[in-house]
Design an enzyme around this catalytic site. Structure first.
Site, short mmCIF file in Angstrom:
data_model
loop_
_atom_site.label_atom_id
_atom_site.label_comp_id
_atom_site.label_asym_id
_atom_site.label_seq_id
_atom_site.Cartn_x
_atom_site.Cartn_y
_atom_site.Cartn_z
N SER A 52 -15.32 6.40 -11.40
CA SER A 52 -16.45 7.05 -10.72
C SER A 52 -17.64 6.98 -11.67
O SER A 52 -17.45 6.87 -12.89
CB SER A 52 -16.12 8.52 -10.44
N ASP A 63 4.46 10.00 -2.65
CA ASP A 63 3.50 10.76 -3.46
C ASP A 63 3.56 10.14 -4.86
O ASP A 63 4.59 10.25 -5.54
CB ASP A 63 3.91 12.23 -3.48
N LYS A 101 -11.58 10.73 -14.93
CA LYS A 101 -12.23 9.46 -14.60
C LYS A 101 -12.72 8.75 -15.87
O LYS A 101 -12.72 7.52 -15.94
CB LYS A 101 -13.39 9.69 -13.62
N ASN A 116 -6.36 2.88 -7.05
CA ASN A 116 -7.43 3.54 -6.28
C ASN A 116 -7.18 5.02 -6.07
O ASN A 116 -8.13 5.81 -6.00
CB ASN A 116 -7.57 2.85 -4.91
N ILE A 136 0.84 -1.20 0.00
CA ILE A 136 0.00 0.00 0.00
C ILE A 136 0.88 1.25 0.00
O ILE A 136 2.02 1.21 0.45
CB ILE A 136 -0.95 0.04 1.23
N TYR A 171 -12.36 16.33 -12.95
CA TYR A 171 -12.73 15.02 -12.41
C TYR A 171 -13.36 14.16 -13.49
O TYR A 171 -12.97 13.01 -13.72
CB TYR A 171 -13.70 15.22 -11.24
N1 LIG Z 1 -15.70 8.58 -1.83
C1 LIG Z 1 -16.54 8.57 -2.85
O1 LIG Z 1 -17.74 8.82 -2.72
C2 LIG Z 1 -16.01 8.23 -4.23
C3 LIG Z 1 -16.93 8.17 -5.30
C4 LIG Z 1 -16.48 7.83 -6.56
C5 LIG Z 1 -15.13 7.58 -6.78
N2 LIG Z 1 -14.25 7.67 -5.73
C6 LIG Z 1 -12.84 7.39 -6.02
O2 LIG Z 1 -12.37 6.40 -5.13
C7 LIG Z 1 -10.99 6.61 -4.86
C8 LIG Z 1 -10.79 6.69 -3.35
O3 LIG Z 1 -11.60 7.73 -2.84
P1 LIG Z 1 -11.70 8.05 -1.28
O4 LIG Z 1 -12.93 8.83 -1.09
O5 LIG Z 1 -11.50 6.80 -0.50
O6 LIG Z 1 -10.43 9.01 -1.11
P2 LIG Z 1 -9.73 9.59 0.20
O7 LIG Z 1 -10.51 9.25 1.44
O8 LIG Z 1 -9.41 11.01 -0.09
O9 LIG Z 1 -8.36 8.74 0.28
C9 LIG Z 1 -7.38 8.95 -0.66
C10 LIG Z 1 -6.17 8.08 -0.31
O10 LIG Z 1 -5.15 8.34 -1.28
C11 LIG Z 1 -3.98 8.87 -0.64
N3 LIG Z 1 -3.39 9.86 -1.53
C12 LIG Z 1 -3.95 11.03 -1.96
N4 LIG Z 1 -3.08 11.66 -2.78
C13 LIG Z 1 -1.98 10.86 -2.90
C14 LIG Z 1 -0.77 10.97 -3.61
N5 LIG Z 1 -0.49 12.04 -4.37
N6 LIG Z 1 0.14 9.97 -3.50
C15 LIG Z 1 -0.13 8.87 -2.74
N7 LIG Z 1 -1.27 8.72 -2.04
C16 LIG Z 1 -2.19 9.71 -2.12
C17 LIG Z 1 -4.51 9.45 0.68
O11 LIG Z 1 -3.53 9.53 1.70
P3 LIG Z 1 -2.57 10.84 1.84
O12 LIG Z 1 -3.46 12.04 1.77
O13 LIG Z 1 -1.87 10.67 3.14
O14 LIG Z 1 -1.64 10.77 0.67
C18 LIG Z 1 -5.56 8.39 1.04
O15 LIG Z 1 -4.95 7.22 1.54
C19 LIG Z 1 -10.61 7.89 -5.61
O16 LIG Z 1 -10.04 7.56 -6.85
C20 LIG Z 1 -11.94 8.59 -5.80
O17 LIG Z 1 -11.96 9.46 -6.91
C21 LIG Z 1 -14.65 8.00 -4.49
#
Ligand SMILES: NC(=O)c1ccc[n+]([C@@H]2O[C@H](COP(=O)([O-])OP(=O)(O)OC[C@H]3O[C@@H](n4cnc5c(N)ncnc54)[C@H](OP(=O)(O)O)[C@@H]3O)[C@@H](O)[C@H]2O)c1
Length: 257
Positions: free
Chosen positions: A143, A64, A161, A91, A36, A157
């Protein structure tokens, strides 16, 4: 149902919290060892401990993914630690809202790097390792707004996506029969501490209306429900499924294709 994931090795990007962490835990429960990554080391270490409790050996690589060379390092360290790569779940991703005419090149480059190129780069580095195992699989987290219009302010976005679904379908053609490539399109997913959870806490009435008007099953999706779909797609039980995008949205989206 035995998913046939025992002793396989998976990479999940952006897995210190949210959907990525739930996916890593679900894969671990099925017997995968997991690599991870995320930027915040303390969160990543905490997530690794939780995933280990599901029985997995976990490699946590703080990084990153948008920085040059980091996607390739993630793959190299995973291969070195575990000796194989069977599954890649792309992801990591985020959103940046803005009116199209006000977005800069830097805005576009940042979101393309995060939501699209990080997955291209990890995949490209992982493919040679994945070709060496039977039944390898890639799954990108897109998404519902990769499949249909998200609305004003969402050009970054929506575009990134959609691109992810598009490239995964072409990859599925090119990488068959060795590697299956699919994507998942979540709707609005609520988990503790996530953006939808915060919005519900700030504006419960508004969010209730949002759910009533937009989500057929009358509730937010759960991260475990996305994780279950991804785990299935990455498993032997999905051996005929490639080049597909599956909505996991409780009937939120309206696209006919
Ligand atoms: N939540 C929803 O409703 C939803 C709906 C449709 C699609 N999605 C998609 O599902 C995926 C996950 O969403 P989520 O809501 O679970 O996101 P989240 O809660 O914001 O989590 C994002 C994760 O990615 C890490 N991250 C962010 N930027 C990074 C970078 N530059 N390098 C390495 N790690 C990074 C974050 O940790 P750090 O900040 O510590 O790096 C965290 O572990 C995304 O692709 C999102 O677009 C989500």
């Amino acid at each position: 149902m035995n998913l046939g994931l025992q002793d396989r090795v998976a990479i999940v990007t952006g897995a210190s919290q949210g959907i990525g962490k739930y996916i890593a835990e679900a894969l671990a429960r099925e017997g995968c060892d997991v690599a991870i990554c995320a930027r915040t080391e303390s969160d990543l270490e905490e997530a690794a401990r939780d995933i280990e409790e599901e029985g997995a050996d976990v490699l946590a690589v703080p990084m990153d993914v948008t920085e040059e060379g980091e996607p390739e390092r993630l793959v190299a360290e995973t291969a070195e630690r575990f000796g194989r790569i069977d599954v890649y779940v792309g992801n990591v991703g985020g959103n940046r809202r803005g009116k199209f005419e006000e977005l800069s090149d830097e805005d576009w480059e940042d979101l393309i790097d995060l939501n699209f190129m990080s997955h291209v780069r990890v995949s490209r580095a992982a493919i040679p390792h994945m070709r060496e195992v039977e039944g390898a699989s890639i799954c990108y987290i897109s998404s519902i707004f990769g499949r249909e219009l998200g609305g004003a302010g969402l050009s970054l976005y929506n575009t990134t996506k959609s691109a992810l679904i598009s490239v995964s379908n072409v990859m599925a053609q090119e990488l068959a029969p060795e590697i299956r490539v699919n994507s998942v399109a979540p709707g609005s997913i609520r988990y503790p501490g996530g953006s939808w959870d915060q919005r519900v806490k700030e504006n419960p009435e508004e969010m209730k209306q949002f759910v009533d008007q937009n989500i057929a099953i009358e509730r937010f999706g759960r991260a475990t429900e996305v994780a279950d779909a991804v785990t299935f797609l990455c498993s032997e039980r999905a051996s005929l499924i490639t080049g597909t995008c599956i909505n996991v949205d409780g009937g939120q989206s309206h696209s006919l294709i």
